[in-house]
Design a protein around this motif. Structure first.
Motif, mmCIF file in Angstrom:
data_model
loop_
_atom_site.group_PDB
_atom_site.id
_atom_site.type_symbol
_atom_site.label_atom_id
_atom_site.label_comp_id
_atom_site.label_asym_id
_atom_site.label_seq_id
_atom_site.Cartn_x
_atom_site.Cartn_y
_atom_site.Cartn_z
ATOM 1 N N TYR B 214 0.936 -1.085 0.029
ATOM 2 C CA TYR B 214 0.022 -0.112 0.070
ATOM 3 C C TYR B 214 0.911 1.296 0.072
ATOM 4 O O TYR B 214 1.981 1.280 0.554
ATOM 5 N N SER B 215 0.569 2.184 -0.866
ATOM 6 C CA SER B 215 1.369 3.493 -0.946
ATOM 7 C C SER B 215 0.344 4.599 -1.066
ATOM 8 O O SER B 215 -0.848 4.563 -1.501
ATOM 9 N N LEU B 216 0.971 5.951 -1.080
ATOM 10 C CA LEU B 216 0.255 6.946 -1.069
ATOM 11 C C LEU B 216 1.173 8.104 -1.955
ATOM 12 O O LEU B 216 2.537 8.266 -1.478
ATOM 13 N N PRO B 217 0.993 8.759 -2.891
ATOM 14 C CA PRO B 217 -0.380 8.840 -3.355
ATOM 15 C C PRO B 217 -0.787 7.415 -4.066
ATOM 16 O O PRO B 217 0.257 6.694 -4.686
ATOM 17 N N GLY B 218 -1.953 7.050 -4.004
ATOM 18 C CA GLY B 218 -2.416 5.858 -4.565
ATOM 19 C C GLY B 218 -3.295 6.108 -6.000
ATOM 20 O O GLY B 218 -4.262 6.786 -5.802
#
Lengths: 125, 281
Positions: B214-218
């Protein structure tokens, strides 16, 4: 003066800004369809076809920017009223900021105020 | 509809043409537009309107074919090619073109703007789960006030959270930038959002979520589904027997050049129950 390219572009320009203009009108108060169309028509040259407002309203509603509800006011036929949502207000605020910057940039080009048409691109007469 | 302008032969013909033109639209959309146009004419014209008045009103309204075209799903915006066209045409030596070209660029920009503004927001998908196994094991589902709610005991000072799937119904890539500024999770304001990079268009069980990164920005490409994780450190003070939860997510989302707040309505509330233990605020 503009020829076909300019006229077509103006039509596209009108279509493009109708959504934010509808949101701006609804920001003031809810309106029913014909009322909204007439208010839009008062802005000269903005509305080329009254009917286009309705597909646009539906798109805005699908996007969560506008809601509609039926109102049955005394002495009048039931009408569908359109209102701006909180998301619509936020989108309008964002569009206003972007539009101000965008129109300023284009205005600069048209008036030769900016460096968009620099020395390397100078017209030869 | 007796005693209204809708009985006028020109209006009847127009509405028949409208029916035919709207045959290309989804039935629900066609019905709605027909209702809107009919109401418009009913409002705009007096019952005793003459031919000229009716014809003028119909002309202002636009042809049925044009309205159907306007209501059809928008084509993929040409914004990606517009800047190239813009730059190339500025090199033309004919001054007469310049105004038109600039206006064309304005029009494309404006069209792009409205397409972005009206892009359908991210929707909730089908699958969801508490993120941590100890929460999943103690989750209690219940119905309250007509709403479904899943509740786990608060673990003060520790990270808790859940994962859901979200779907991008628009023709634009939507990039989740984080929670909205005013968004507070069930356990406190320190909310971390992450988006997994895989298209999850299949039915999922909760265990499938954990191996994902999971990462951001996504980014969520058009018409694709992603897992979205919501974590927070539980600092909220809850008395014994009290609960605190959320039933919607407010996300900052970028579409093209526009950043907006999108609210994802959850199909159940995600709640924590007291009592808080240790330090809380």
């Amino acid at each position: 003066m503009l020829g076909m390219t300019g006229e077509g572009a103006l039509t596209e320009l009108r279509r493009g800004v109708l959504g934010p203009c509808v949101l701006a009108l609804l920001e003031l108060r809810p309106r029913f369809g014909l009322e909204l169309v007439r208010d839009m028509a008062e802005a000269d040259g903005l509305l080329t076809s009254e009917g286009t407002v309705y597909p646009l309203l539906n798109r805005l509603r699908d996007a969560g920017l506008v809601t509609s509800e039926w109102r049955d006011e005394a002495g009048q036929r039931a009408r569908r009223y359109y209102s701006i949502t909180d998301a619509g207000r936020r989108s309008l605020t964002a569009f206003r900021a972007e539009w101000a910057q965008f129109s300023e940039t284009v205005g600069g080009v048209l008036e030769h105020r900016s460096g968009a048409v620099g020395p390397g691109r100078k017209e030869r007469s | 509809m007796s005693g209204t302008a809708l009985e006028h032969p020109l209006v009847r013909d127009y509405l028949h043409e409208l029916d035919a033109a709207f045959a290309v639209l989804p039935p629900g959309r066609a019905r709605e537009l027909t209702e809107q146009i009919t109401a418009h004419l009913d409002d705009a014209l007096p019952a005793d309107a003459g031919d000229q008045e009716v014809a003028a009103a119909l002309q202002r309204l636009g042809s049925p074919a044009d309205l159907a075209a306007e209501a059809a799903p928008p084509p993929v915006p040409a914004a990606a090619v517009a800047p190239v066209s813009h730059r190339r045409r500025f090199r033309l030596r004919r001054p007469g073109w310049r105004g038109g070209v600039v206006i064309a660029a304005v029009a494309v920009g404006a069209g792009y703007g409205i397409a972005v503004v009206t892009a359908a927001p991210i929707q909730l998908g089908d699958a969801s789960a508490w993120w941590y196994a100890q929460d999943s094991a103690r989750a209690v589902s219940a119905q309250a006030d007509g709403r479904q709610q899943t509740t786990v005991p608060i673990r003060s000072g520790q990270q808790q959270g859940f994962v859901i799937t979200v779907y991008n119904p628009s023709d634009w890539t939507q990039t989740v930038l984080g929670p909205a500024a005013d968004f507070t999770g069930p356990g406190g304001p320190d909310v971390q959002i992450g988006v997994a990079g895989w298209n999850l268009s299949i039915e999922l069980g909760g265990g499938v979520f954990r191996p994902l990164s999971y990462s951001l920005p996504g980014s969520i490409p058009p018409h694709q589904t992603r897992a979205l994780r919501v974590l927070w450190t539980s600092t909220t003070c809850l008395e014994k027997g009290s609960e605190q939860g959320i039933d919607q997510l407010s996300l900052r989302v970028r579409i093209g050049w526009l950043t907006r707040t999108e609210v994802v309505q959850l199909d159940q509330a995600w709640a924590l129950s007291g009592p808080s233990r240790g330090r809380c605020t």
